[in-house]
Design a protein around this motif. Structure first.
Motif, PDB file in Angstrom:
ATOM      1  N   THR A  94     -12.198  32.122  -5.300  1.00  0.00           N
ATOM      2  CA  THR A  94     -12.037  32.804  -6.578  1.00  0.00           C
ATOM      3  C   THR A  94     -13.403  33.078  -7.185  1.00  0.00           C
ATOM      4  O   THR A  94     -14.234  32.177  -7.276  1.00  0.00           O
ATOM      5  N   GLN A  95     -13.619  34.320  -7.595  1.00  0.00           N
ATOM      6  CA  GLN A  95     -14.945  34.729  -8.050  1.00  0.00           C
ATOM      7  C   GLN A  95     -14.881  35.298  -9.458  1.00  0.00           C
ATOM      8  O   GLN A  95     -13.993  36.076  -9.787  1.00  0.00           O
ATOM      9  N   GLY A  96     -15.864  34.915 -10.260  1.00  0.00           N
ATOM     10  CA  GLY A  96     -15.982  35.447 -11.611  1.00  0.00           C
ATOM     11  C   GLY A  96     -17.442  35.590 -11.971  1.00  0.00           C
ATOM     12  O   GLY A  96     -18.151  36.425 -11.412  1.00  0.00           O
ATOM     13  N   ASP A  97     -17.904  34.755 -12.900  1.00  0.00           N
ATOM     14  CA  ASP A  97     -19.314  34.744 -13.268  1.00  0.00           C
ATOM     15  C   ASP A  97     -20.173  34.589 -12.017  1.00  0.00           C
ATOM     16  O   ASP A  97     -19.989  33.652 -11.240  1.00  0.00           O
ATOM     17  N   MET A  98     -21.102  35.512 -11.803  1.00  0.00           N
ATOM     18  CA  MET A  98     -21.807  35.561 -10.531  1.00  0.00           C
ATOM     19  C   MET A  98     -22.739  34.368 -10.328  1.00  0.00           C
ATOM     20  O   MET A  98     -22.868  33.860  -9.207  1.00  0.00           O
ATOM     21  N   TYR A  99     -23.382  33.903 -11.377  1.00  0.00           N
ATOM     22  CA  TYR A  99     -24.271  32.756 -11.223  1.00  0.00           C
ATOM     23  C   TYR A  99     -23.480  31.537 -10.750  1.00  0.00           C
ATOM     24  O   TYR A  99     -23.896  30.820  -9.831  1.00  0.00           O
ATOM     25  N   THR A 100     -22.313  31.325 -11.374  1.00  0.00           N
ATOM     26  CA  THR A 100     -21.470  30.197 -10.994  1.00  0.00           C
ATOM     27  C   THR A 100     -20.850  30.408  -9.622  1.00  0.00           C
ATOM     28  O   THR A 100     -20.702  29.462  -8.840  1.00  0.00           O
ATOM     29  N   THR A 101     -20.496  31.637  -9.304  1.00  0.00           N
ATOM     30  CA  THR A 101     -19.902  31.953  -8.003  1.00  0.00           C
ATOM     31  C   THR A 101     -20.868  31.656  -6.864  1.00  0.00           C
ATOM     32  O   THR A 101     -20.484  31.129  -5.813  1.00  0.00           O
ATOM     33  N   LEU A 102     -22.137  31.989  -7.059  1.00  0.00           N
ATOM     34  CA  LEU A 102     -23.122  31.812  -6.003  1.00  0.00           C
ATOM     35  C   LEU A 102     -23.479  30.351  -5.741  1.00  0.00           C
ATOM     36  O   LEU A 102     -23.757  29.966  -4.594  1.00  0.00           O
ATOM     37  N   ALA A 103     -23.496  29.536  -6.799  1.00  0.00           N
ATOM     38  CA  ALA A 103     -24.027  28.171  -6.673  1.00  0.00           C
ATOM     39  C   ALA A 103     -23.409  27.365  -5.533  1.00  0.00           C
ATOM     40  O   ALA A 103     -24.139  26.790  -4.712  1.00  0.00           O
ATOM     41  N   PRO A 104     -22.086  27.279  -5.403  1.00  0.00           N
ATOM     42  CA  PRO A 104     -21.529  26.435  -4.338  1.00  0.00           C
ATOM     43  C   PRO A 104     -21.691  27.010  -2.943  1.00  0.00           C
ATOM     44  O   PRO A 104     -21.690  26.283  -1.963  1.00  0.00           O
ATOM     45  N   ILE A 105     -21.865  28.339  -2.857  1.00  0.00           N
ATOM     46  CA  ILE A 105     -21.696  29.004  -1.574  1.00  0.00           C
ATOM     47  C   ILE A 105     -23.010  29.411  -0.910  1.00  0.00           C
ATOM     48  O   ILE A 105     -23.088  29.499   0.314  1.00  0.00           O
ATOM     49  N   VAL A 106     -24.093  29.640  -1.687  1.00  0.00           N
ATOM     50  CA  VAL A 106     -25.340  30.100  -1.074  1.00  0.00           C
ATOM     51  C   VAL A 106     -26.555  29.225  -1.397  1.00  0.00           C
ATOM     52  O   VAL A 106     -27.584  29.365  -0.735  1.00  0.00           O
ATOM     53  N   THR A 107     -26.459  28.352  -2.391  1.00  0.00           N
ATOM     54  CA  THR A 107     -27.619  27.500  -2.683  1.00  0.00           C
ATOM     55  C   THR A 107     -27.668  26.338  -1.694  1.00  0.00           C
ATOM     56  O   THR A 107     -26.629  25.899  -1.195  1.00  0.00           O
ATOM     57  N   PRO A 108     -28.836  25.812  -1.407  1.00  0.00           N
ATOM     58  CA  PRO A 108     -28.946  24.751  -0.393  1.00  0.00           C
ATOM     59  C   PRO A 108     -28.150  23.495  -0.711  1.00  0.00           C
ATOM     60  O   PRO A 108     -27.756  22.758   0.189  1.00  0.00           O
ATOM     61  N   THR A 109     -27.922  23.222  -2.008  1.00  0.00           N
ATOM     62  CA  THR A 109     -27.179  22.024  -2.401  1.00  0.00           C
ATOM     63  C   THR A 109     -25.716  22.321  -2.717  1.00  0.00           C
ATOM     64  O   THR A 109     -24.991  21.439  -3.173  1.00  0.00           O
ATOM     65  N   GLY A 110     -25.259  23.545  -2.472  1.00  0.00           N
ATOM     66  CA  GLY A 110     -23.899  23.927  -2.824  1.00  0.00           C
ATOM     67  C   GLY A 110     -22.844  23.131  -2.075  1.00  0.00           C
ATOM     68  O   GLY A 110     -22.990  22.844  -0.881  1.00  0.00           O
ATOM     69  N   VAL A 111     -21.770  22.783  -2.778  1.00  0.00           N
ATOM     70  CA  VAL A 111     -20.721  21.968  -2.155  1.00  0.00           C
ATOM     71  C   VAL A 111     -19.960  22.736  -1.085  1.00  0.00           C
ATOM     72  O   VAL A 111     -19.271  22.132  -0.266  1.00  0.00           O
ATOM     73  N   LEU A 112     -20.060  24.069  -1.085  1.00  0.00           N
ATOM     74  CA  LEU A 112     -19.401  24.868  -0.055  1.00  0.00           C
ATOM     75  C   LEU A 112     -20.412  25.417   0.951  1.00  0.00           C
ATOM     76  O   LEU A 112     -20.141  26.384   1.653  1.00  0.00           O
ATOM     77  N   ASN A 113     -21.570  24.781   1.001  1.00  0.00           N
ATOM     78  CA  ASN A 113     -22.612  25.120   1.969  1.00  0.00           C
ATOM     79  C   ASN A 113     -22.941  23.848   2.753  1.00  0.00           C
ATOM     80  O   ASN A 113     -24.011  23.257   2.605  1.00  0.00           O
ATOM     81  N   PRO A 114     -22.002  23.379   3.582  1.00  0.00           N
ATOM     82  CA  PRO A 114     -22.124  22.047   4.195  1.00  0.00           C
ATOM     83  C   PRO A 114     -23.299  21.892   5.140  1.00  0.00           C
ATOM     84  O   PRO A 114     -23.793  20.781   5.337  1.00  0.00           O
ATOM     85  N   TYR A 115     -23.765  23.002   5.727  1.00  0.00           N
ATOM     86  CA  TYR A 115     -24.919  22.907   6.628  1.00  0.00           C
ATOM     87  C   TYR A 115     -26.245  23.099   5.884  1.00  0.00           C
ATOM     88  O   TYR A 115     -27.305  23.137   6.498  1.00  0.00           O
TER      89      TYR A 115
END
Length: 505
Positions: A408-429
């Motif tokens: 689910t996507q909304g606010d772009m800053y919040t959307t990006l954090a889990p998925i593309v930042t190195p510490t994101g919870v949805l970026n397990p590698y």
């Protein structure tokens, strides 16, 4: 079951959560003696907001918990348990705690209680707090004022504090082992533990000591019931034993034929996260040509038509049109081209294909991942589907090199954090790209919406070119409701929130 009540839909909407939080304490009784029954696909719920999944759990947490900041049905933000808030600088955010707020156990909310809650961001690990990494220190500067300092500019405090991180728990219960099963919030309802069976159904009744305006909430009781599959969910709403349910594209046509209300909103991107971009567990995925090949190998138009029909559209880029990261030029970034897919695989040294596993949720991702599996097999790639164990735990542990995701996507800053930042919870590698990191930091520091949009679109271009994901389609959130219940969907949210639930006279 709901019957005609004394509060009209228009009045109930005007007395939304914003109104409930707007002034002094009101009546402890509401406008109805009725119950609303909600079908949910969530079987395991923790009533610790920081440990609960921030997506599907939020509508079960909302009866018992209110947030520091309120997100409204039009996507705007207004004061909640905090009567005022502001950025003092890009790295400092100040809250004023509302007077007269009490928890269900009688404890008064004050600045010290807010600090005690927010301090847990640094001590617990859960999906709900992944976006809170920028919080550095939390200080009560007086009995009603909280100052949050940030380790870096973070422009999404309103969004953060309008979800699980902003849900306040009574300080007396923060360390209680019972918090997982017994909520302790400020909300208009309390959990009726005697009428609740964890993992099956949860019943909430009015909080007799509610500090706010209880008439803003139309029903005397809310009961959530767990259903295991879309068909049984539809049958329950159609039979009248449930009033609201999250719908499904496989049952939407039957729901329409049955005369149910169908409320939709384009919010979700469905596809695969090709997480192992360094080739740690599957060397093939470490080659960008391979990841691009997988994208060219699938027919998005055909999958979309077969799986979601009129309730979705093909997704060639990961970020949907409801976000400021959507790039129109990427709308056909990866057309269906199996021959090009084979060429890229051969160039990367995988002319004979390779095998990789994808973590998936049974009953949710089945149709999509099976369709992807079939298309990849046609270009020589074997994708196995792993549905063993807890989905989120397996993703966090990087059990497989890829996983299916409904995002689910909304606010772009919040959307990006889990998925593309190195510490994101949805970026397990822990994939990291210095270009993305720099653009993200620039977006955080910028106060110019046009500049932020440009920066987010540059990030979207990079993740598309480098094939971080395999997006398949944008799917509508679908909600079924009986004819006498009003339901609305919040922008960027995958579940209907309780604040607009009201009877239709």
């Amino acid at each position: 079951m709901p019957r005609p009540l004394r509060v009209t839909a228009a009045i109930a909407l005007s007395l939304s959560v914003t109104a409930a939080l707007a002034g002094c304490a009101g009546s402890s009784s509401g406008s109805s003696t009725d119950e609303l029954d909600i079908a949910t696909t969530v079987s395991a719920v923790s009533f610790d907001p920081y440990l609960a999944d921030s997506g599907p759990s939020i509508w079960i947490l909302q009866p018992a918990y209110e947030t520091l900041i309120t997100k409204n049905v039009d996507g705007t933000y207004t004061p909640g348990l905090a009567s005022a808030y502001e950025y003092l600088s890009p790295t400092s955010f100040q809250l004023t705690v509302r007077d007269g707020v009490t928890f269900s156990d009688g404890t008064a909310l004050d600045a010290a209680g807010v600090v005690a809650n927010l301090e847990r961001v640094k001590t617990v690990s859960g999906p709900a707090i992944g976006n809170a990494a920028a919080i550095d220190t939390i200080t009560a500067t007086d009995a009603k004022t909280v100052l949050i300092t940030l380790s870096a500019p973070f422009p999404a405090m309103e969004d953060l504090l309008s979800h699980n991180v902003g849900m306040m728990v009574s300080p007396a219960d923060l360390s209680s082992p019972d918090l997982a099963t017994e909520p302790a919030g400020t909300g208009p309802y309390v959990l009726d533990t005697d009428a609740t069976v964890s993992g099956d159904h949860w019943r909430f009744v009015r909080n007799a000591n509610y500090w706010g305006d209880a008439s803003a909430f139309s029903y005397d009781a809310l009961e959530y019931k767990y259903f295991t599959d879309p068909s049984s969910t539809l049958n329950a709403v159609r039979a009248g034993t449930m009033d609201i349910a999250l719908g499904n594209t496989t049952t939407a046509a039957a729901a329409k034929s049955a005369g149910l209300q169908i409320v939709t909103q384009s919010t979700d991107t469905w596809g695969l996260v090709l997480g192992d971009r360094a080739g740690t567990n599957q060397p093939a995925l470490g080659d960008v040509r391979v990841r691009q090949a997988l994208n060219y190998a699938i027919d998005r138009d055909a999958i979309t038509k077969a799986v979601v029909g009129e309730y979705g559209s093909p997704a060639h880029q990961y970020f949907g049109t409801q976000t400021t990261g959507n790039v129109p030029a990427l709308d056909d970034a990866y057309p269906y081209d199996p021959e090009k897919a084979k060429e890229l695989l051969a160039d990367a040294g995988y002319a004979n294909g390779f095998t990789f596993a994808v973590t998936s949720v049974p009953g949710i991702h089945d149709a999509m991942v099976q369709a992807i599996q079939g298309y990849l097999a046609e270009v020589g790639v074997t994708m196995t589907i792993d549905q063993d164990g807890d989905f989120f735990a397996n993703v966090q542990a990087a059990k497989d090199p890829a996983y299916a995701l409904t995002y689910t996507q909304g606010d772009m800053y919040t959307t990006l954090a889990p998925i593309v930042t190195p510490t994101g919870v949805l970026n397990p590698y822990k994939s990291s790209d210095e270009r993305i990191n720099s653009l993200y930091a620039q977006a955080a520091a910028s106060s110019d919406p046009a500049e932020q949009t440009s920066l987010y679109q540059q990030i979207a271009q990079i993740v598309s070119d480098d094939a971080w994901f395999l997006p398949v389609y944008y799917a509508d959130v679908i909600v079924y409701a009986s004819k006498n219940v009003q339901v609305k969907l919040w922008p960027g949210e995958g579940y209907p929130w309780i604040y607009a639930w009201s009877p239709i006279s």
